[in-house]
Enzyme design. Structure first.
Site, mmCIF file in Angstrom:
data_model
loop_
_atom_site.group_PDB
_atom_site.id
_atom_site.type_symbol
_atom_site.label_atom_id
_atom_site.label_comp_id
_atom_site.label_asym_id
_atom_site.label_seq_id
_atom_site.Cartn_x
_atom_site.Cartn_y
_atom_site.Cartn_z
ATOM 1 N N SER A 1 41.310 46.296 46.671
ATOM 2 C CA SER A 1 41.215 44.876 46.352
ATOM 3 C C SER A 1 42.582 44.380 45.902
ATOM 4 O O SER A 1 43.389 45.144 45.356
ATOM 5 C CB SER A 1 40.196 44.640 45.238
ATOM 6 O OG SER A 1 40.264 43.315 44.758
ATOM 7 N N TYR B 1 36.243 45.167 36.600
ATOM 8 C CA TYR B 1 36.455 45.278 38.036
ATOM 9 C C TYR B 1 37.920 45.610 38.344
ATOM 10 O O TYR B 1 38.216 46.524 39.124
ATOM 11 C CB TYR B 1 36.054 43.965 38.700
ATOM 12 C CG TYR B 1 36.296 43.934 40.191
ATOM 13 C CD1 TYR B 1 35.498 44.654 41.065
ATOM 14 C CD2 TYR B 1 37.329 43.161 40.724
ATOM 15 C CE1 TYR B 1 35.715 44.623 42.427
ATOM 16 C CE2 TYR B 1 37.557 43.117 42.095
ATOM 17 C CZ TYR B 1 36.750 43.852 42.955
ATOM 18 O OH TYR B 1 36.972 43.817 44.296
#
Length: 706
Positions: free
Chosen positions: A583, A596
């Site tokens: 990501s 996250y």
């Protein structure tokens, strides 16, 4: 030693049924009737194997140049399959031109001269190449001819008493010819037989199969079925109560244990035989296979080789028997004996080549076995792709059925090795191999994809399959996984995709998924870690459970999958590619998403560590960092979208616009964009890349890697 019970099957259950539909056939042209007959015959594997057999019809057509009626031979062309072919699968030749080629026949080795001349006989500029079997139809003065390879007939043909058994079953209705290699010589022999036996309905060819004929398409179809069913009934009655394979020497293991053994040894075999090109495996533990591999006559019959050329061209002349005593040895002990056995097989095959080669023979091909037989476990086959491996297994089951039938009523005989060699290394067979299309970049590769039922996972699966890979989808969502698998199978076929449930946080589930991949395809070459989760909240409002869930899936989960991938790739010892779907947040922090971002950063650093460990053994590890892939993503269908919308003080409907406009390129990012980067890392195009990152985020300066 216990005794295996003979397979008792009522002959009526083995008979092929007449599926000719008069209503459907009404109004068909002669060529369409030929296709209809061919599809009916080819769709039943009791009649002929996939790609095997051929059919023909001699049809009156209008010559496109003169407008005159001419007789045209419609015959199955080279490389087709009767069950699935269309009209364009037939070669069409002017009969008068084809018959005029006979003066070019100078002996049994004339086919290399004659076959290229068939194209000069082409009717209506048909591009379909005529096969080596064309004379078997064109030289027989019958309107309709079938040539099939039913197990029952090959069992008769491969018996030591083949001629006498044919006479016993059919009397004078069906004749018998000694073995002749397919080609013009056999066509001449068939013509001679039909002229001398005008009332005969067909002929058995020793060690090969059966030819049948009639005046109409329907009569030919029904004649073929009758000849097959009579042999089937006779063979079943004569075999009743007999043990053609002898006593049972190895009891079948329970199904899960069979798969465990297959999963343990298939990657080892695959690694040893994938030197110049990767192989894909297929495992078969059907009743017929288990009966054969567990029998006391396994080694003796396997060493005789197969009889029908259609069989050994797919399976090689012999299989490799891998003895395994499940009651007294471990899987690890068995696995250690695989490499010496493969090396001995190669030596045996090389000696066969040296004994049989002729001046001008093509160089020796791959000396590795195609078929591997394991007592108590089953049959393993390897080929350049999954479909070919599966079909090779189907052909060897045909060979098992032939050996069973022949050994029950006579003595089974394989084709003499010089005859087998002359077909295997025939210059016409070599030419056919040279015409094969170039394999796709990922042909022979197997990819395992976690989070495979989501947007990025599915797009990646499609992209890799377009490049020729087989794919194993892994996901925690049972329903989504089943839907994704069904969709891919509909698009790409049943052979190239499988699925297995996986929770990446559970060690046992990860191990089980890789085991499934091993017995279904033979191993794994590409591992795409894509399972994901997302959460957003200020750190002071982030629960320990939320933090831990992110770590469990995005850090621990990626570790468990990678560890299992490393173990399997090292077992195969032919390298591999691991790709993490990371990501932008692994490189650029975002407010309100500490759990996250931290987990994704851990994932990224894990990839760097693995790249260091994998390089010495050819395992490449790379990362694709997407950003804001909203479409098709299950993550964005949940709370994550609402949480990010609240962070940006907007609605979920406007999120894609916000992400697009904040990017440097002002473009949206889709699952297919991420899949393209994965395909690059998985391919040989990236063979010199490891420890690298590709950002697929439409440009984000904060996430630049330098």
């Amino acid at each position: 030693m216990s005794v295996v019970q003979p397979v008792q099957a009522e002959s009526s259950s083995l008979l092929v049924e007449n599926r000719w539909n008069e209503r459907k056939a009404a109004g068909m042209t002669p060529a369409q009737l030929l296709l209809y007959r061919s599809n009916l015959l080819g769709s039943d594997k009791r009649i002929t194997n996939f790609g095997g057999g051929n059919t023909s019809a001699k049809v009156i057509e209008k010559d496109p140049l003169t407008g005159q009626d001419v007789k045209v031979l419609w015959v199955k062309g080279s490389g087709g399959d009767l069950g699935t072919m269309k009209l364009d699968g037939f070669a069409t030749l002017y009969m008068d031109k084809f018959l005029s080629l006979e003066p070019f026949y100078k002996g049994k080795d004339s086919d290399s001269v004659l076959v290229p001349l068939y194209s000069h006989c082409t009717f209506n500029l048909n591009p379909r190449a005529a096969s080596i079997d064309t004379p078997l139809h064109g030289l027989v003065d019958r309107a309709h001819v079938d040539h099939m390879h039913p197990d029952a007939l090959i069992a008769i043909a491969a018996s030591a008493d083949s001629k006498a058994l044919t006479k016993e079953i059919y009397g004078d209705e069906i004749g018998w010819l000694p073995w002749i290699r397919p080609g013009y010589e056999l066509g001449l022999a068939l013509r001679k037989f039909t002229r001398e036996n005008p009332k005969a309905r067909g002929v058995v060819l020793e060690a090969h199969g059966v030819f049948t004929w009639a005046d109409t398409a329907k009569d030919c179809y029904e004649n073929t079925l009758d000849v097959i069913n009579r042999a089937t009934t006779w063979l079943a009655e004569k075999s009743r109560g007999k043990l053609p394979f002898g006593a049972l020497k190895s009891q079948p293991l329970p199904v899960e244990k069979r798969r465990e053994v297959a999963a343990a040894i298939m990657p080892r075999i695959r690694g040893l035989i994938s030197g110049t090109s990767r192989k894909v495996g297929h495992f078969d533990d059907s009743a017929a296979v288990l009966e054969f591999v567990g029998s006391e006559k396994l080694q003796a019959l396997a060493d005789l080789g197969t009889s029908c050329p259609d069989h050994f061209l797919r399976t090689k002349i012999w299989p490799l028997v891998l003895p395994f005593d499940a009651a007294n040895e471990s899987i690890e002990q068995f696995a250690r004996r695989v490499q010496p056995a493969i090396e001995q097989y190669r030596e045996r095959y090389a000696a066969y080549y040296e004994r049989c080669k002729r001046p001008g023979s093509p160089k020796m091909r791959d000396p590795n076995a195609v078929v591997y037989l394991v007592p108590g476990v089953g049959m393993i086959t390897f080929a350049a792709d999954k479909a070919t491996a599966r079909i090779a297994g189907e052909f060897y089951i045909n060979a098992i059925n032939v050996m069973r039938g022949a050994a029950a009523v006579s003595t089974y005989r394989g084709l003499p090795e010089q005859e087998a060699f002359d077909i295997e290394y025939w210059d016409l067979e070599e030419a056919k191999l040279q015409r094969m299309p170039k394999p796709k970049p990922l042909a022979g590769r197997v990819a395992l994809i976690t989070g495979g039922a989501g947007g990025i996972g599915l797009a990646t699966a499609r992209r890799l399959m377009e490049e020729g890979a087989c794919v194993v989808l892994c996901d925690i969502d049972h329903d989504a996984l089943a839907e994704a698998e069904a969709g891919l199978k509909k698009q790409y076929g049943n052979d190239v995709v499988a699925s297995t449930w996986m929770d990446v946080t559970r060690e046992d589930a990860v191990v089980a998924s890789f085991r499934d991949s091993s017995w279904k395809f033979g191993g794994v070459d590409i591992c795409v870690s894509n399972a994901g989760i997302a959460s957003a909240s200020p750190v002071d409002q982030t629960s320990l459970a939320t933090w831990q869930k992110n770590m469990d899936i995005l850090s621990t989960g990626y570790f468990l999958v990678s560890r299992q991938a490393f173990q399997l790739l090292k077992t195969q010892n032919i390298g591999g590619s691991i790709v993490f779907i990371g990501s932008k947040n692994a490189l650029a922090a975002s407010p309100g998403a500490a759990a996250y971002c931290t987990a994704k950063a851990a994932e990224l650093h894990l990839a760097r560590c693995l790249a260091l460990e994998g390089a010495p053994v050819g395992i490449r590890v790379n990362v694709v960092n997407p950003d804001a892939v909203l479409r098709g993503s299950r993550i964005w269908q949940g709370e994550w979208a609402q949480q990010r919308a609240e962070q940006y003080k907007t609605s979920t409907d406007e999120l894609e616009t916000i992400y697009r406009e904040r990017s440097l390129l002002k473009r949206s990012v889709y699952p297919e964009d991420v899949a393209e980067a994965v395909a690059f890392f998985a391919s040989e195009r990236a063979s010199k890349s490891t420890g690298n990152i590709i950002n697929v985020d439409a440009g984000n300066a904060a996430a630049f890697t330098r």
